[in-house]
Design an enzyme around this catalytic site. Structure first.
Site, PDB file in Angstrom:
ATOM      1  N   CYS A 114       3.845 -23.589  -5.900  1.00  0.00           N
ATOM      2  CA  CYS A 114       3.176 -23.719  -7.659  1.00  0.00           C
ATOM      3  C   CYS A 114       2.682 -24.980  -7.936  1.00  0.00           C
ATOM      4  O   CYS A 114       3.340 -26.001  -7.308  1.00  0.00           O
ATOM      5  CB  CYS A 114       3.796 -22.754  -8.344  1.00  0.00           C
ATOM      6  SG  CYS A 114       4.298 -21.430  -8.077  1.00  0.00           S
ATOM      7  N   LYS A 133       7.622  -9.417  -5.239  1.00  0.00           N
ATOM      8  CA  LYS A 133       6.568 -10.433  -5.593  1.00  0.00           C
ATOM      9  C   LYS A 133       6.425 -11.320  -6.633  1.00  0.00           C
ATOM     10  O   LYS A 133       7.935 -11.244  -7.721  1.00  0.00           O
ATOM     11  CB  LYS A 133       5.533  -9.384  -6.372  1.00  0.00           C
ATOM     12  CG  LYS A 133       4.477  -9.483  -6.239  1.00  0.00           C
ATOM     13  CD  LYS A 133       3.461  -8.152  -6.957  1.00  0.00           C
ATOM     14  CE  LYS A 133       1.780  -8.629  -7.411  1.00  0.00           C
ATOM     15  NZ  LYS A 133       0.858  -8.910  -6.595  1.00  0.00           N
ATOM     16  N   ASN A 162      -4.936 -14.947   1.849  1.00  0.00           N
ATOM     17  CA  ASN A 162      -4.949 -13.840   0.619  1.00  0.00           C
ATOM     18  C   ASN A 162      -5.075 -15.445  -0.729  1.00  0.00           C
ATOM     19  O   ASN A 162      -4.903 -16.311  -0.324  1.00  0.00           O
ATOM     20  CB  ASN A 162      -4.095 -13.491   0.050  1.00  0.00           C
ATOM     21  CG  ASN A 162      -2.785 -13.952  -0.607  1.00  0.00           C
ATOM     22  OD1 ASN A 162      -2.346 -14.176  -1.478  1.00  0.00           O
ATOM     23  ND2 ASN A 162      -1.496 -14.134   0.657  1.00  0.00           N
ATOM     24  N   SER A 163      -5.645 -15.255  -1.518  1.00  0.00           N
ATOM     25  CA  SER A 163      -5.323 -15.941  -2.766  1.00  0.00           C
ATOM     26  C   SER A 163      -5.387 -15.401  -4.194  1.00  0.00           C
ATOM     27  O   SER A 163      -6.379 -14.855  -4.857  1.00  0.00           O
ATOM     28  CB  SER A 163      -6.984 -16.798  -3.166  1.00  0.00           C
ATOM     29  OG  SER A 163      -6.406 -17.555  -4.145  1.00  0.00           O
ATOM     30  N   THR A 189       2.491 -19.018   3.873  1.00  0.00           N
ATOM     31  CA  THR A 189       1.148 -19.507   4.172  1.00  0.00           C
ATOM     32  C   THR A 189       0.370 -20.554   4.464  1.00  0.00           C
ATOM     33  O   THR A 189       0.786 -21.767   3.663  1.00  0.00           O
ATOM     34  CB  THR A 189       0.617 -18.322   3.559  1.00  0.00           C
ATOM     35  OG1 THR A 189       0.561 -19.099   2.262  1.00  0.00           O
ATOM     36  CG2 THR A 189       0.749 -16.905   3.347  1.00  0.00           C
ATOM     37  N   THR A 239       3.006  -9.872   6.109  1.00  0.00           N
ATOM     38  CA  THR A 239       1.471  -8.750   6.568  1.00  0.00           C
ATOM     39  C   THR A 239       1.207  -7.684   7.376  1.00  0.00           C
ATOM     40  O   THR A 239       0.973  -6.720   7.368  1.00  0.00           O
ATOM     41  CB  THR A 239       0.633  -9.448   7.420  1.00  0.00           C
ATOM     42  OG1 THR A 239       0.577 -11.236   6.210  1.00  0.00           O
ATOM     43  CG2 THR A 239      -0.613  -9.535   7.998  1.00  0.00           C
ATOM     44  N   LEU A 268      -0.441 -14.861  -8.015  1.00  0.00           N
ATOM     45  CA  LEU A 268       0.364 -14.426  -8.527  1.00  0.00           C
ATOM     46  C   LEU A 268       0.228 -13.691  -9.491  1.00  0.00           C
ATOM     47  O   LEU A 268       1.259 -13.665 -10.771  1.00  0.00           O
ATOM     48  CB  LEU A 268       0.775 -15.543  -8.743  1.00  0.00           C
ATOM     49  CG  LEU A 268       1.384 -16.740  -8.318  1.00  0.00           C
ATOM     50  CD1 LEU A 268       2.189 -18.496  -9.092  1.00  0.00           C
ATOM     51  CD2 LEU A 268       2.921 -16.303  -7.269  1.00  0.00           C
TER      52      LEU A 268
END
Length: 300
Positions: A127, A44, A68-69, A190, A263, A72
Site C-alpha cells: 500500500c 480479499k 490488475n489494478s 504482483t 490466478t 482494494l
C-alpha cells in the site's frame, strides 16, 4: 501421505492456500467446490473503511498472465466481521485475514480488530504511505520493520508479512520482517506492469499500470523464495504463477513451507484439488513421507 504443515503453531491440513484477491471471501467459489479443500483461505484485502476500488477497466489479460489494478475494493473491516467472517467460519479450513493500511496506525487498528477473530493475519505492505508522498511501505526495509513491529505488538495471532517483488533485494525486506518479529513471510506480490492498446494508444488499465500475476512471474517468484530462504529462518509462503502441482513443487524445493494459488482460480476452480493430488503423487513417487521433507531440499 502427510501434507500437514505448521506456521507459527497454526496447523494447516495441507499447504495449499487460496491467495488474497482472487478468491473474494469464498462465496462464489463455494458454489463450485468444497472450499474446505484448502489448507487455509486468505481473504480479499481488507481496509478500515469501505473502498469502491479503482475505475474501470482495471483488469486485462496479457501473455502469460493478468494485469490488475482493482484498488482494494472491499466492504471494510466492520462489514467483513459481521457478514463475511461468519460465512467463512462455516468451513473446515483456517482463515487468514489480509489487511491493508495507508498509515501505520491503520495497520495497527485493523490488527486490533481482527487478530482475535482469525487464525492468522497477512500484512500487505504494497500500500502507498499517504503520510510520506505515497511511497509503497514495502519497498523500504525500515518501514517493513516499523510496521511489522507495530502490528506484532498488538497482535494475538501469528503475523505473515507479504513482500513486494518490485525491489532490488527482496531478502533485505525478509530480514527486516524477521527482525521485527514476523512469524512468517509471503511472497511474491504482483509485479508492476503495463499494457497498451496499439489502436487507441491508450493503456489497457485505467490507472495506466497494475500488478502482473500468472505464470509469467513464476520464475521470478521461485528465485525470490530461494533468496529469502537462504537469509531467514521463519516460514515462507510462496506464490506467483502456480498453475499446477509441478509449479507448486518448485516452490517447496526452493524453500516454501506452504503455497498460495491465485490466478489459476479464475481459470480452473478445481485447481486446489488437482494440485493437492499431484503433490501427493509426486511425494509417493519420490519416496518422501511428508511435504516437510521437500522444503528447501534443493540439489545444487
Amino acid at each position: 501421505m502427510n501434507l500437514e504443515v505448521e506456521i507459527a503453531g497454526v496447523k494447516l491440513k495441507n499447504p495449499v492456500i487460496a491467495a488474497s484477491g482472487t478468491f473474494g471471501f469464498g462465496r462464489e467459489y463455494s458454489k463450485l467446490i468444497d472450499i474446505s479443500e484448502f489448507g487455509a483461505i486468505c481473504t480479499k484485502g481488507i481496509t478500515l473503511k469501505k473502498r469502491n476500488g479503482n475505475p474501470q477497466p482495471r483488469l486485462c489479460e496479457v501473455y502469460g498472465g493478468i494485469i490488475n489494478s482493482v484498488g482494494l475494493e472491499n466492504p471494510g473491516v466492520e462489514a467483513f466481521v459481521n457478514e463475511e467472517l461468519p460465512f467463512l467460519k462455516g468451513f473446515n479450513t483456517k482463515i487468514i485475514a489480509n489487511i491493508n493500511g495507508f498509515t501505520k496506525e491503520e495497520f495497527v487498528e485493523l490488527t486490533k480488530v481482527l487478530s482475535s477473530l482469525v487464525d492468522m493475519i497477512e500484512v500487505n505492505l504494497s500500500c502507498p504511505n499517504v503520510k510520506e508522498g505515497g511511497m509503497v511501505f514495502g519497498k523500504d526495509p525500515e518501514k517493513v520493520y516499523e510496521i511489522t513491529k507495530s502490528v506484532k505488538d498488538v497482535a494475538s495471532c501469528p503475523i505473515i508479512v507479504k513482500l513486494t517483488p518490485n525491489v532490488t533485494d527482496i531478502a533485505q525486506l525478509a530480514i527486516a520482517a524477521e527482525k521485527a518479529g514476523a512469524d512468517a513471510i509471503s511472497l511474491i506480490n504482483t509485479v508492476s506492469a503495463m499494457a497498451i492498446d496499439i489502436e487507441t494508444r491508450k493503456p489497457l488499465i485505467k490507472m495506466v499500470t497494475g500488478g502482473l500475476s500468472g505464470p509469467a512471474i513464476k520464475p521470478i517468484a521461485v528465485r525470490m523464495v530461494y533468496e529469502c530462504f537462504k537469509k531467514v529462518r521463519i516460514p515462507i509462503v510462496g506464490m506467483g504463477g502456480i498453475m499446477n502441482y509441478k509449479d507448486a513443487i518448485e516452490f517447496f524445493i526452493a524453500g516454501a513451507t506452504a503455497i498460495q494459488i491465485g490466478t489459476v482460480n479464475f481459470i480452473n476452480p478445481k485447481a486446489v484439488c488437482e494440485i493437492k493430488e499431484g503433490i501427493e503423487a509426486y511425494l509417493e513417487r519420490k519416496g518422501f513421507n511428508s511435504i516437510k521433507e521437500l522444503v528447501g531440499n534443493i540439489n545444487i
